[in-house]
Design an enzyme around this catalytic site. Structure first.
Site, mmCIF file in Angstrom:
data_model
loop_
_atom_site.group_PDB
_atom_site.id
_atom_site.type_symbol
_atom_site.label_atom_id
_atom_site.label_comp_id
_atom_site.label_asym_id
_atom_site.label_seq_id
_atom_site.Cartn_x
_atom_site.Cartn_y
_atom_site.Cartn_z
ATOM 1 N N LYS A 112 0.830 -1.210 0.000
ATOM 2 C CA LYS A 112 0.000 0.000 0.000
ATOM 3 C C LYS A 112 0.859 1.253 0.000
ATOM 4 O O LYS A 112 0.527 2.230 -0.667
ATOM 5 C CB LYS A 112 -0.977 0.007 1.177
ATOM 6 C CG LYS A 112 -2.151 -0.956 0.970
ATOM 7 C CD LYS A 112 -3.343 -0.662 1.875
ATOM 8 C CE LYS A 112 -4.545 -1.525 1.468
ATOM 9 N NZ LYS A 112 -5.709 -1.350 2.331
ATOM 10 N N LYS A 195 -4.917 -8.600 -6.559
ATOM 11 C CA LYS A 195 -6.115 -8.824 -5.774
ATOM 12 C C LYS A 195 -7.167 -7.750 -6.048
ATOM 13 O O LYS A 195 -6.843 -6.574 -6.128
ATOM 14 C CB LYS A 195 -5.716 -8.760 -4.291
ATOM 15 C CG LYS A 195 -6.817 -9.098 -3.312
ATOM 16 C CD LYS A 195 -6.361 -8.815 -1.871
ATOM 17 C CE LYS A 195 -6.665 -7.400 -1.420
ATOM 18 N NZ LYS A 195 -8.070 -7.168 -1.024
ATOM 19 N N LYS A 198 -11.264 -2.814 -2.684
ATOM 20 C CA LYS A 198 -12.128 -1.647 -2.658
ATOM 21 C C LYS A 198 -11.367 -0.402 -3.051
ATOM 22 O O LYS A 198 -11.916 0.532 -3.601
ATOM 23 C CB LYS A 198 -12.669 -1.442 -1.234
ATOM 24 C CG LYS A 198 -13.780 -2.382 -0.862
ATOM 25 C CD LYS A 198 -14.332 -1.985 0.513
ATOM 26 C CE LYS A 198 -13.958 -3.012 1.572
ATOM 27 N NZ LYS A 198 -12.852 -2.615 2.426
HETATM 28 P P1 ATP Z 1 -9.079 -2.152 0.892
HETATM 29 O O1 ATP Z 1 -8.634 -1.971 -0.525
HETATM 30 O O2 ATP Z 1 -9.675 -0.919 1.500
HETATM 31 O O3 ATP Z 1 -8.043 -2.811 1.769
HETATM 32 P P2 ATP Z 1 -10.354 -4.719 0.591
HETATM 33 O O4 ATP Z 1 -11.273 -4.953 -0.541
HETATM 34 O O5 ATP Z 1 -9.013 -5.334 0.584
HETATM 35 O O6 ATP Z 1 -10.311 -3.150 0.805
HETATM 36 P P3 ATP Z 1 -10.736 -5.242 3.421
HETATM 37 O O7 ATP Z 1 -11.691 -4.386 4.174
HETATM 38 O O8 ATP Z 1 -9.269 -4.975 3.552
HETATM 39 O O9 ATP Z 1 -11.161 -5.198 1.886
HETATM 40 O O10 ATP Z 1 -10.993 -6.772 3.772
HETATM 41 C C1 ATP Z 1 -12.268 -7.283 4.140
HETATM 42 C C2 ATP Z 1 -12.273 -8.798 4.017
HETATM 43 O O11 ATP Z 1 -12.388 -9.162 2.634
HETATM 44 C C3 ATP Z 1 -11.015 -9.498 4.533
HETATM 45 O O12 ATP Z 1 -11.425 -10.701 5.165
HETATM 46 C C4 ATP Z 1 -10.239 -9.816 3.284
HETATM 47 O O13 ATP Z 1 -9.408 -10.936 3.452
HETATM 48 C C5 ATP Z 1 -11.353 -10.083 2.287
HETATM 49 N N1 ATP Z 1 -10.953 -9.777 0.920
HETATM 50 C C6 ATP Z 1 -10.614 -8.561 0.437
HETATM 51 N N2 ATP Z 1 -10.330 -8.620 -0.868
HETATM 52 C C7 ATP Z 1 -10.493 -9.917 -1.238
HETATM 53 C C8 ATP Z 1 -10.338 -10.620 -2.461
HETATM 54 N N3 ATP Z 1 -9.962 -9.992 -3.577
HETATM 55 N N4 ATP Z 1 -10.606 -11.942 -2.487
HETATM 56 C C9 ATP Z 1 -11.004 -12.583 -1.355
HETATM 57 N N5 ATP Z 1 -11.147 -11.989 -0.155
HETATM 58 C C10 ATP Z 1 -10.909 -10.664 -0.085
HETATM 59 MG MG MG Z 2 -7.581 -4.910 2.229
#
Ligand code: ATP
Ligand code: MG
Length: 332
Positions: A112, A195, A198
């Site tokens: 990040k 990956k 969000k």
């Molecule tokens: P950000 O970009 O803000 O970090 P994010 O999409 O990675 O957002 P998080 O809030 O960090 O989401 O994670 C929430 C949950 O979703 C965690 O359990 C994480 O492991 C899962 N998760 C996030 N992205 C993925 C993905 N691409 N595939 C599977 N699980 C995911």
């Molecule tokens: Mg995340």
């Protein structure tokens, strides 16, 4: 009953399909078997800049999507992290037990901070895993269901729990990660080796839970594939198609090989159309329910307040023990 803890950042207006497949689908099942705590981790989301009014809205929207996806606020403790001040308090104590080098090895920080650039990287992003350890340890958590991108953070949490318990006496339960199969990791549709997140810079490859059906379908039709033309799982050679197969399989519960068979000899267009239908059918009811809940923010806030009270009573007990054991003078 064993205790379970998990959370998501309210870092966007909508959750993405990776959050749904990698987390929410399991949470929904697990809430029956565990004493479950599901947090909207708004303090974590402060590591990214944002407009205050939008931030508040994202927090509500995230909570509404948990409920719309089937997390029941009467059965699980669904609350907003900043409503329970003990999170920030315990994170300070744990940060004094965390090595600088230890925190610097976290790959999410490295990823990040590289992505944001030196100007936008902040100390909060660096100490993020320590706050996450506090989230988990405050509730005497036994299991933490997360995607495999969070494995390293759970390891740090366990190290900190053990360190504290050894130095100051048994205080924290030892949490175990409950990691989804590697195939449950969802990748960006435009960039299928990174990956889906969000907070991706471009959302062309992100399937949002609250996207209009037309928009989801369009993104799937435009997903990056390859020139072979065969619907076949091969993570190394065909990351785009493999990712679509994983999504298809996760949402239908069908084996990947069965889906390959169904689309054998047919082109990517057919396959993508099929997948778009699956995704839209899954998300339509969730989207409608979430929007309905957001029509009555006062009721949503009331539910969150009740659950914050439940969370705080557990968290405050742990924090009081911690303060006693490390030797803070308690107010008389
Ligand atoms: P950000 O970009 O803000 O970090 P994010 O999409 O990675 O957002 P998080 O809030 O960090 O989401 O994670 C929430 C949950 O979703 C965690 O359990 C994480 O492991 C899962 N998760 C996030 N992205 C993925 C993905 N691409 N595939 C599977 N699980 C995911
Ligand atoms: Mg995340």
């Amino acid at each position: 009953q064993q205790r379970l803890y998990s959370g998501m950042q309210p870092s966007a207006d909508s959750l993405q399909i990776g959050n749904y497949i990698g987390a929410l689908l399991q949470w929904r099942e697990l809430q029956d078997q565990y004493d479950a705590f599901f947090s909207v981790v708004d303090l974590h989301a402060l590591t990214q800049p944002g407009d205050p009014a939008e931030r508040r809205e994202k927090t509500r929207r995230t909570a509404a999507q948990y409920i719309a996806a089937g997390i029941e606020p009467s059965r699980s403790t669904l609350y907003v992290q900043s409503h329970v001040p003990a999170h920030a308090e315990l994170q300070w104590v744990l940060s004094t037990l965390t090595g600088f080098g230890e925190a610097g090895r976290m790959t999410q920080f490295k990823d990040k901070s590289a992505r944001y650039g030196a100007d936008a990287t902040n100390v909060g992003l660096f100490t993020y895993p320590v706050l996450m350890a506090a989230d988990i340890l405050l509730y005497q958590t036994d299991v933490v269901p997360v995607g495999d991108d969070q494995k390293q953070h759970i390891e740090l949490t366990r190290d900190l729990a053990e360190r504290f318990n050894q130095r100051f006496g048994e205080t924290f339960a030892m949490p175990k990660p409950m990691i989804q199969r590697e195939t449950a990791r969802i990748y960006d549709l435009q960039n299928p080796t990174s990956k889906m997140s969000k907070s991706a810079e471009s959302d062309a490859g992100v399937l949002w839970m609250l996207d209009e059906p037309k928009v989801s379908a369009k993104k799937i039709m435009r997903a990056v594939t390859d020139s072979e033309g065969a619907v076949r799982f091969d993570r190394d050679e065909k990351p785009g198609v493999s990712n679509l197969l994983v999504i298809y399989s996760a949402l239908t519960g069908r084996e990947i090989t069965a889906i390959e068979d169904e689309y054998a000899g047919r082109g990517y267009g057919d396959f993508k159309k099929g997948l778009a239908e699956v995704v839209v059918n899954e998300f339509e009811p969730v989207r409608e329910r979430a929007l309905e809940l957001l029509d009555d923010p006062a009721e949503l806030d009331r539910v969150l307040a009740v659950n914050a009270g439940k969370a705080a009573s557990v968290a405050e007990k742990t924090l009081a023990d911690v303060y006693d054991r490390i030797g803070l003078l308690r107010r008389g």
